[in-house]
Motif scaffolding. Structure first.
Motif, short mmCIF file in Angstrom:
data_model
loop_
_atom_site.label_atom_id
_atom_site.label_comp_id
_atom_site.label_asym_id
_atom_site.label_seq_id
_atom_site.Cartn_x
_atom_site.Cartn_y
_atom_site.Cartn_z
N ILE A 156 0.83 -1.20 0.00
CA ILE A 156 0.00 0.00 0.00
C ILE A 156 0.87 1.26 0.00
N CYS A 157 0.47 2.22 -0.84
CA CYS A 157 1.15 3.52 -0.90
C CYS A 157 0.13 4.64 -0.77
N HIS A 158 0.57 5.75 -0.21
CA HIS A 158 -0.27 6.94 -0.10
C HIS A 158 -0.04 7.77 -1.35
N ALA A 172 2.83 10.94 -4.93
CA ALA A 172 2.73 10.81 -3.48
C ALA A 172 2.97 12.17 -2.85
N GLY A 173 2.38 12.36 -1.70
CA GLY A 173 2.58 13.63 -1.01
C GLY A 173 1.89 13.60 0.33
N TYR A 174 2.22 14.54 1.14
CA TYR A 174 1.59 14.64 2.45
C TYR A 174 0.15 15.10 2.27
N MET A 311 4.76 6.05 2.26
CA MET A 311 4.35 4.92 3.09
C MET A 311 2.97 5.14 3.69
N LYS A 312 2.24 4.06 3.85
CA LYS A 312 0.88 4.15 4.39
C LYS A 312 0.60 2.91 5.24
N SER A 313 0.11 3.14 6.43
CA SER A 313 -0.32 2.01 7.26
C SER A 313 -1.58 1.40 6.67
N PRO A 314 -1.71 0.08 6.66
CA PRO A 314 -2.94 -0.55 6.18
C PRO A 314 -4.17 -0.16 7.00
N GLY A 315 -3.98 0.30 8.23
CA GLY A 315 -5.08 0.82 9.01
C GLY A 315 -5.79 -0.20 9.88
#
Length: 370
Positions: A156-158, A172-174, A311-315
Motif C-alpha cells: 500500500i502507498c499513499h 505521493a505527497g503529504y 508509506m501508508k499504514s494498512p489501518g
C-alpha cells in the motif's frame, strides 16, 4: 482493558438490536478485478446509491465465493465498551477511529459520525446512520478488497495514479499536497486514464513494478474543482461564488470534500488498472513558496525521509491471512518500500505549487519513454 459486554455474541446482539441482520434483504454483487462482494442491506436506497457509485465496475447477478458485507441503516449504536483510540498519522489531530478487539474480531467506532463496524473472517458488518455517511461505507467495502490484495503481497502507498498508453505515473505527497489535483489535471488530457486517488498498491511481477488502484472515486476539496474547467460544474453557482471570495491559502486549507464521478466528467472508458509503473513523483512543494516548481530525479537511498510521504499504514481494518488484526502501533517498514521502488524513476517536486509545470513535465517524460 476488558469490554463491559460479556462476549462477542452479546455485542452483536446489542449492535443489531434496532435492525436484525436478517433484515438485510436488499442485495447486489460487485466484482473488483478477481474478487466478488455480495453487498446486503436493510435499505434499498443504500444498495441503489452504492450501485450508482460503483457503476463503472461489473455487477454480475450472482457469483460463487463472494465476500459478504452487511450494511444496516439504524440509529448510531451505543455500546458499553471501553474503546481504545487508534493512533492517527503524523500531522493529524482529533479523535477519529476507536476500536476494541475480541479474539479474531475487531469493532471499529467512528467518533465523528457514530458509525460502528464489526469485522472478522466470517462477518463484515456496518451499523449506524449509513445513508448520511455513504463515504464510510464505500471505504469499508474497499477495505475488504484491500485486505485481499495485501494477502497477495501488494504494498500500500499513499499516492494517486493515472495511466497513459499502458504505463502509469503516480504522485505521493503529504495530506493536502495536491496528489489528487495533479492526477485530475492529467485526466483532462487525451489518452490519460484514472487508476487511483490516494490508495495505490504496487507489486513486482515478472521484473516489472505494477500499479493497481481501488474503486474509490477522487474525493477533493473545492479549490481543486474551482481551478479545473472540467470539474468546476460540480459546484453550484452559489458555491462557486462563495469559494471564489476565499484567498488561495484559505482554499488550500478548506476541508470540504466532493466526489468526482470520473465516468460522468471524463467518460466510462477513463479507468485503468494493473499498469506498469514508470515513475513516482513525491510532492514536496508548498503553496506558500513564491518560487519556481522544480522537478528533480532522486535516489531514494540518499533522501530516505521522503519515503514518509509514500508509506501508508494498512489501518485498523487490516486483518492478515491468519485472521490477526494490525497492531495499533504498527509502522510501515521503509526498507520494504525502498526495495519495491528501486527499479523505477523517482522524482522530487519542490518549490512553489504549479500544476501546469508539473503536468507539462509529466507529458514530456512520457513522450521520451516511447
Amino acid at each position: 482493558m476488558m469490554s463491559k459486554l460479556n462476549n462477542l455474541q452479546e455485542t452483536i446482539e446489542q449492535l443489531t438490536k434496532n435492525a436484525a441482520i436478517s433484515s438485510a434483504r436488499y442485495s447486489f454483487v460487485l466484482q473488483v478485478v478477481d474478487y466478488y462482494f455480495e453487498i446486503s442491506s436493510n435499505s434499498e436506497q443504500i444498495c441503489h446509491q452504492l450501485q450508482t457509485y460503483f457503476a463503472h465496475l461489473p455487477q454480475p447477478s450472482s457469483a460463487d465465493n463472494c465476500i459478504k458485507i452487511i450494511i444496516l441503516e439504524t440509529e448510531a449504536a451505543s455500546l458499553n465498551i471501553n474503546w481504545l483510540d487508534w493512533r492517527r498519522e503524523a500531522g493529524k489531530s482529533g479523535r477519529k477511529d476507536m476500536y476494541f478487539d475480541f479474539e479474531n474480531t475487531r469493532l471499529i467506532y467512528k467518533y465523528r459520525t457514530g458509525m460502528t463496524f464489526l469485522q472478522n473472517e466470517t462477518l463484515k458488518l456496518a451499523v449506524g446512520p449509513c445513508l448520511e455517511n455513504l463515504n464510510q461505507i464505500v471505504n469499508f467495502i474497499n477495505n475488504q478488497y484491500m485486505n485481499q490484495i495485501q494477502h497477495e503481497d501488494w504494498l500500500i502507498c499513499h499516492a494517486s495514479a493515472c495511466a497513459y498508453q499502458n504505463t502509469a505515473l503516480s504522485f505521493a505527497g503529504y495530506s493536502g499536497g495536491g496528489k489528487s489535483t495533479i492526477m485530475l489535471h492529467l485526466l483532462n488530457q487525451h489518452g490519460f486514464k484514472f487508476i487511483s486517488n490516494d490508495r495505490l498498491f504496487i507489486k513486482n511481477k515478472n521484473n516489472q513494478l505494477i500499479a493497481r488502484g481501488i474503486p474509490k472515486l477522487p474525493r477533493v476539496n473545492p479549490g481543486t474543482l474551482l481551478n479545473n474547467s472540467k470539474l468546476k460544474t460540480i459546484l453550484s453557482d452559489s458555491e462557486v461564488k462563495k469559494f471564489e471570495q476565499l484567498s488561495e491559502d484559505e482554499l488550500w486549507q478548506l476541508e470540504h470534500k466532493y466526489d468526482v464521478d470520473v465516468s460522468q466528467v471524463y467518460g466510462s472508458d477513463k479507468f485503468a488498472d494493473n499498469q506498469p509503473l514508470s515513475a513516482l513523483f513525491i510532492l514536496n512543494w508548498s503553496h506558500t513558496l513564491d518560487e519556481p516548481t522544480l522537478v528533480q530525479s532522486i535516489d531514494i537511498a540518499e533522501k530516505p525521509h521522503l519515503l514518509s510521504a509514500v508509506m501508508k499504514s494498512p489501518g485498523p481494518f487490516y486483518q492478515d491471512k491468519s485472521g490477526v488484526f494490525l497492531e495499533n502501533q504498527n509502522k510501515p517498514d521503509a526498507k520494504v518500500y525502498t526495495e519495491y521502488l528501486k527499479d523505477i524513476q523517482l522524482f522530487e517536486v519542490t518549490g512553489g505549487v504549479n500544476f501546469a509545470t508539473l503536468r507539462n513535465f509529466c507529458t514530456q517524460f512520457l513522450a521520451e519513454q516511447k
